[in-house]
Design a protein around this motif. Sequence first.
Motif, PDB file in Angstrom:
ATOM      1  N   ASP A 271       0.818  -1.205   0.000  1.00 20.02           N
ATOM      2  CA  ASP A 271       0.000   0.000   0.000  1.00 20.02           C
ATOM      3  C   ASP A 271       0.856   1.262   0.000  1.00 20.02           C
ATOM      4  O   ASP A 271       2.052   1.230   0.327  1.00 20.02           O
ATOM      5  N   ALA A 272       0.245   2.363  -0.369  1.00 20.56           N
ATOM      6  CA  ALA A 272       0.926   3.654  -0.344  1.00 20.56           C
ATOM      7  C   ALA A 272       1.437   3.956   1.063  1.00 20.56           C
ATOM      8  O   ALA A 272       0.784   3.633   2.055  1.00 20.56           O
ATOM      9  N   ASN A 273       2.619   4.556   1.134  1.00 19.26           N
ATOM     10  CA  ASN A 273       3.245   4.949   2.407  1.00 19.26           C
ATOM     11  C   ASN A 273       3.476   3.766   3.346  1.00 19.26           C
ATOM     12  O   ASN A 273       3.532   3.923   4.564  1.00 19.26           O
ATOM     13  N   SER A 274       3.613   2.588   2.777  1.00 19.49           N
ATOM     14  CA  SER A 274       3.871   1.394   3.585  1.00 19.49           C
ATOM     15  C   SER A 274       5.018   0.608   2.963  1.00 19.49           C
ATOM     16  O   SER A 274       5.208   0.622   1.747  1.00 19.49           O
ATOM     17  N   SER A 275       5.766  -0.061   3.818  1.00 20.73           N
ATOM     18  CA  SER A 275       6.824  -0.946   3.328  1.00 20.73           C
ATOM     19  C   SER A 275       6.490  -2.404   3.621  1.00 20.73           C
ATOM     20  O   SER A 275       7.315  -3.287   3.403  1.00 20.73           O
ATOM     21  N   ASN A 276       5.285  -2.644   4.120  1.00 22.95           N
ATOM     22  CA  ASN A 276       4.861  -3.994   4.446  1.00 22.95           C
ATOM     23  C   ASN A 276       4.194  -4.652   3.235  1.00 22.95           C
ATOM     24  O   ASN A 276       3.197  -4.144   2.716  1.00 22.95           O
ATOM     25  N   ILE A 277       4.757  -5.761   2.823  1.00 24.30           N
ATOM     26  CA  ILE A 277       4.157  -6.508   1.721  1.00 24.30           C
ATOM     27  C   ILE A 277       2.928  -7.235   2.241  1.00 24.30           C
ATOM     28  O   ILE A 277       2.969  -7.922   3.257  1.00 24.30           O
ATOM     29  N   GLY A 278       1.837  -7.060   1.506  1.00 20.34           N
ATOM     30  CA  GLY A 278       0.596  -7.718   1.911  1.00 20.34           C
ATOM     31  C   GLY A 278       0.685  -9.222   1.708  1.00 20.34           C
ATOM     32  O   GLY A 278       1.741  -9.785   1.422  1.00 20.34           O
ATOM     33  N   LYS A 279      -0.452  -9.864   1.839  1.00 16.95           N
ATOM     34  CA  LYS A 279      -0.505 -11.315   1.697  1.00 16.95           C
ATOM     35  C   LYS A 279      -0.097 -11.739   0.289  1.00 16.95           C
ATOM     36  O   LYS A 279      -0.571 -11.185  -0.702  1.00 16.95           O
ATOM     37  N   TRP A 280       0.786 -12.697   0.200  1.00 14.88           N
ATOM     38  CA  TRP A 280       1.208 -13.218  -1.092  1.00 14.88           C
ATOM     39  C   TRP A 280       0.094 -14.091  -1.681  1.00 14.88           C
ATOM     40  O   TRP A 280      -0.484 -14.921  -0.988  1.00 14.88           O
ATOM     41  N   GLU A 281      -0.175 -13.854  -2.960  1.00 15.94           N
ATOM     42  CA  GLU A 281      -1.177 -14.655  -3.668  1.00 15.94           C
ATOM     43  C   GLU A 281      -0.475 -15.567  -4.670  1.00 15.94           C
ATOM     44  O   GLU A 281       0.411 -15.130  -5.407  1.00 15.94           O
ATOM     45  N   THR A 282      -0.879 -16.818  -4.686  1.00 17.45           N
ATOM     46  CA  THR A 282      -0.339 -17.759  -5.662  1.00 17.45           C
ATOM     47  C   THR A 282      -0.961 -17.484  -7.026  1.00 17.45           C
ATOM     48  O   THR A 282      -2.170 -17.291  -7.144  1.00 17.45           O
ATOM     49  N   ILE A 283      -0.130 -17.458  -8.048  1.00 15.33           N
ATOM     50  CA  ILE A 283      -0.599 -17.278  -9.423  1.00 15.33           C
ATOM     51  C   ILE A 283      -0.537 -18.633 -10.116  1.00 15.33           C
ATOM     52  O   ILE A 283       0.531 -19.228 -10.241  1.00 15.33           O
ATOM     53  N   ASN A 284      -1.674 -19.111 -10.542  1.00 10.31           N
ATOM     54  CA  ASN A 284      -1.750 -20.422 -11.192  1.00 10.31           C
ATOM     55  C   ASN A 284      -1.740 -20.227 -12.710  1.00 10.31           C
ATOM     56  O   ASN A 284      -2.794 -20.208 -13.355  1.00 10.31           O
ATOM     57  N   GLU A 285      -0.563 -20.051 -13.263  1.00 11.92           N
ATOM     58  CA  GLU A 285      -0.387 -19.881 -14.705  1.00 11.92           C
ATOM     59  C   GLU A 285       0.741 -20.789 -15.183  1.00 11.92           C
ATOM     60  O   GLU A 285       1.711 -21.021 -14.457  1.00 11.92           O
ATOM     61  N   LYS A 286       0.607 -21.272 -16.408  1.00 13.19           N
ATOM     62  CA  LYS A 286       1.687 -22.068 -16.982  1.00 13.19           C
ATOM     63  C   LYS A 286       1.500 -22.221 -18.476  1.00 13.19           C
ATOM     64  O   LYS A 286       0.379 -22.226 -18.979  1.00 13.19           O
ATOM     65  N   TYR A 287       2.621 -22.337 -19.184  1.00 11.87           N
ATOM     66  CA  TYR A 287       2.611 -22.600 -20.621  1.00 11.87           C
ATOM     67  C   TYR A 287       2.969 -24.068 -20.864  1.00 11.87           C
ATOM     68  O   TYR A 287       3.841 -24.631 -20.175  1.00 11.87           O
ATOM     69  N   TYR A 288       2.321 -24.651 -21.853  1.00 12.69           N
ATOM     70  CA  TYR A 288       2.647 -26.018 -22.273  1.00 12.69           C
ATOM     71  C   TYR A 288       2.928 -26.025 -23.777  1.00 12.69           C
ATOM     72  O   TYR A 288       2.258 -25.331 -24.547  1.00 12.69           O
ATOM     73  N   LYS A 330      -4.497 -20.684 -17.308  1.00 12.94           N
ATOM     74  CA  LYS A 330      -4.677 -19.920 -16.082  1.00 12.94           C
ATOM     75  C   LYS A 330      -5.748 -20.610 -15.261  1.00 12.94           C
ATOM     76  O   LYS A 330      -6.847 -20.883 -15.772  1.00 12.94           O
ATOM     77  N   ASP A 331      -5.405 -20.880 -14.012  1.00  7.96           N
ATOM     78  CA  ASP A 331      -6.304 -21.626 -13.127  1.00  7.96           C
ATOM     79  C   ASP A 331      -6.761 -22.923 -13.791  1.00  7.96           C
ATOM     80  O   ASP A 331      -7.940 -23.311 -13.734  1.00  7.96           O
ATOM     81  N   ASP A 332      -5.811 -23.574 -14.461  1.00  7.05           N
ATOM     82  CA  ASP A 332      -5.987 -24.890 -15.088  1.00  7.05           C
ATOM     83  C   ASP A 332      -6.943 -24.881 -16.286  1.00  7.05           C
ATOM     84  O   ASP A 332      -7.397 -25.935 -16.723  1.00  7.05           O
ATOM     85  N   GLU A 333      -7.249 -23.707 -16.815  1.00  5.39           N
ATOM     86  CA  GLU A 333      -8.093 -23.598 -17.994  1.00  5.39           C
ATOM     87  C   GLU A 333      -7.286 -23.019 -19.153  1.00  5.39           C
ATOM     88  O   GLU A 333      -6.536 -22.059 -18.976  1.00  5.39           O
ATOM     89  N   LEU A 334      -7.448 -23.599 -20.340  1.00  6.29           N
ATOM     90  CA  LEU A 334      -6.757 -23.107 -21.526  1.00  6.29           C
ATOM     91  C   LEU A 334      -7.326 -21.751 -21.918  1.00  6.29           C
ATOM     92  O   LEU A 334      -8.504 -21.629 -22.238  1.00  6.29           O
ATOM     93  N   GLN A 335      -6.480 -20.723 -21.892  1.00 12.68           N
ATOM     94  CA  GLN A 335      -6.901 -19.364 -22.206  1.00 12.68           C
ATOM     95  C   GLN A 335      -6.508 -18.949 -23.624  1.00 12.68           C
ATOM     96  O   GLN A 335      -7.267 -18.265 -24.313  1.00 12.68           O
ATOM     97  N   GLU A 336      -5.320 -19.342 -24.019  1.00 16.01           N
ATOM     98  CA  GLU A 336      -4.778 -18.881 -25.302  1.00 16.01           C
ATOM     99  C   GLU A 336      -3.958 -19.987 -25.940  1.00 16.01           C
ATOM    100  O   GLU A 336      -3.184 -20.659 -25.267  1.00 16.01           O
ATOM    101  N   LEU A 337      -4.137 -20.139 -27.233  1.00 19.00           N
ATOM    102  CA  LEU A 337      -3.422 -21.172 -27.973  1.00 19.00           C
ATOM    103  C   LEU A 337      -2.765 -20.540 -29.193  1.00 19.00           C
ATOM    104  O   LEU A 337      -3.434 -19.886 -30.000  1.00 19.00           O
ATOM    105  N   THR A 338      -1.462 -20.714 -29.295  1.00 16.89           N
ATOM    106  CA  THR A 338      -0.702 -20.193 -30.436  1.00 16.89           C
ATOM    107  C   THR A 338      -0.090 -21.364 -31.184  1.00 16.89           C
ATOM    108  O   THR A 338       0.673 -22.149 -30.601  1.00 16.89           O
ATOM    109  N   LEU A 339      -0.445 -21.502 -32.457  1.00 21.19           N
ATOM    110  CA  LEU A 339       0.016 -22.630 -33.260  1.00 21.19           C
ATOM    111  C   LEU A 339       0.794 -22.139 -34.474  1.00 21.19           C
ATOM    112  O   LEU A 339       0.487 -21.097 -35.046  1.00 21.19           O
ATOM    113  N   LYS A 340       1.796 -22.925 -34.853  1.00 25.87           N
ATOM    114  CA  LYS A 340       2.572 -22.651 -36.057  1.00 25.87           C
ATOM    115  C   LYS A 340       2.487 -23.852 -36.992  1.00 25.87           C
ATOM    116  O   LYS A 340       2.644 -24.992 -36.549  1.00 25.87           O
TER     117      LYS A 340
END
Length: 401
Positions: A271-288, A330-340
């Motif tokens: 937050d503004a005027n703070s040096s305390n990091i808030g709660k860490w959130e896990t990001i569930n993202e991955k490329y295959y 993202k969150d175990d759901e296919l969001q974007e697919l790039t094919l060549k």
Amino acid sequence: MRNLYLLGLAFLLLLSGCAPKFEQETEVVQDSDKKAEKAIIPRYNISDSYYKAVLPYKTGKARGIVASYINNRLDIDEFETGLMRIAQDSFPSDKYFFQEGQYLEKETVQDWLKRKRSSAQQQAYEKALEKKNLPNEGLNPIFDTSNEDPGYEAAMKKSPIYVAAITEQNYLIKNNEDKLEIGGIVIGIGMNSHHYYNLPDSMGGYPRDVEISNAEIEREGKKAAEEIINRIRTEKEYASIRDIPIVVALFKQQAVSAVAPGNFIMKAKVDANSSNIGKWETINEKYYFFPSNEAKSNYREDSLMVQNFSDAIADFFPNFTAVVGKGFYKDDELQELTLKIPMQFYGKAEVIGFTQYVTGLIMEHFENYISLQVYIESESGAESVIIRDAGESEPTVHVYN
């Protein structure tokens, strides 16, 4: 029969199209030093997923750091664009404007990415430079073993380079006077998943690879984030942004040989005027990568979907090899697919016909909840591209001249 596609060549729309008109409005940007500057904000935005950039475009103070310290091009691109995606949650693109980082200097970031020096190393360093009280701000662990020490390799495994890169992004917002000012900062910390080093010649002199566990990445990444935030909040050169909220995110980069990019694993807000990091959130993202055993094992249906699409092409084009690509989850759901699709062509009519056929297959094989990009290429380079955004019923097709 599907091989009658050639009869429809004349009906394929070549969307070289009209380029969008970029109307512009002039604003006043309020710099951190309170110096007013004229700036331009383009009215046109490619997508809600992107930020409008303030013009004239200011390059970051630490420009080049990411490209120099991240292992491969795939990770470089995802590190920067993925950070913008994370920024959307705190600084939405319909209110904020993007600018590269203007506060962390290149020399500063380079110093932070070094190893911290031991007391003896610091004394020797200051003696060599004939200066005292030099900063010792490395975020990576001390390594205080001689190249001739038999414990060198064990020490290297115990104290790898964890923090690989640091990048800063600024997000500007209009104030009550309709002027632009800094409204948010995002700090990305790139973490190594592998530590590469060479043994000294006396020990064989060949390269080594130490894999870093997820637990270590999280622990050391959080530790580095806390130190970076503390410095930004307390050191005098950053006094002008002490009241600016900061989002910090940890990125796990892949091995040098990886065929899919790394991903962000955690984020937190300060937050503004703070040096305390808030709660860490896990990001569930991955490329295959497709095709791959990993994709087949974790997302069998999606892997089969891509394989069936590839097989359908092979049924009618004997000189076709295979479809390759990557999927973003993202969150175990296919969001974007790039094919060549690599192909060998003998004329533009064949390119057009093939593109039309593939466009039809896309409609048959892929549901429209997936954002899809298909690139058709030959030895000569890009031949055509087919793009369908999530939720759209029809794709956009472009055949290159």
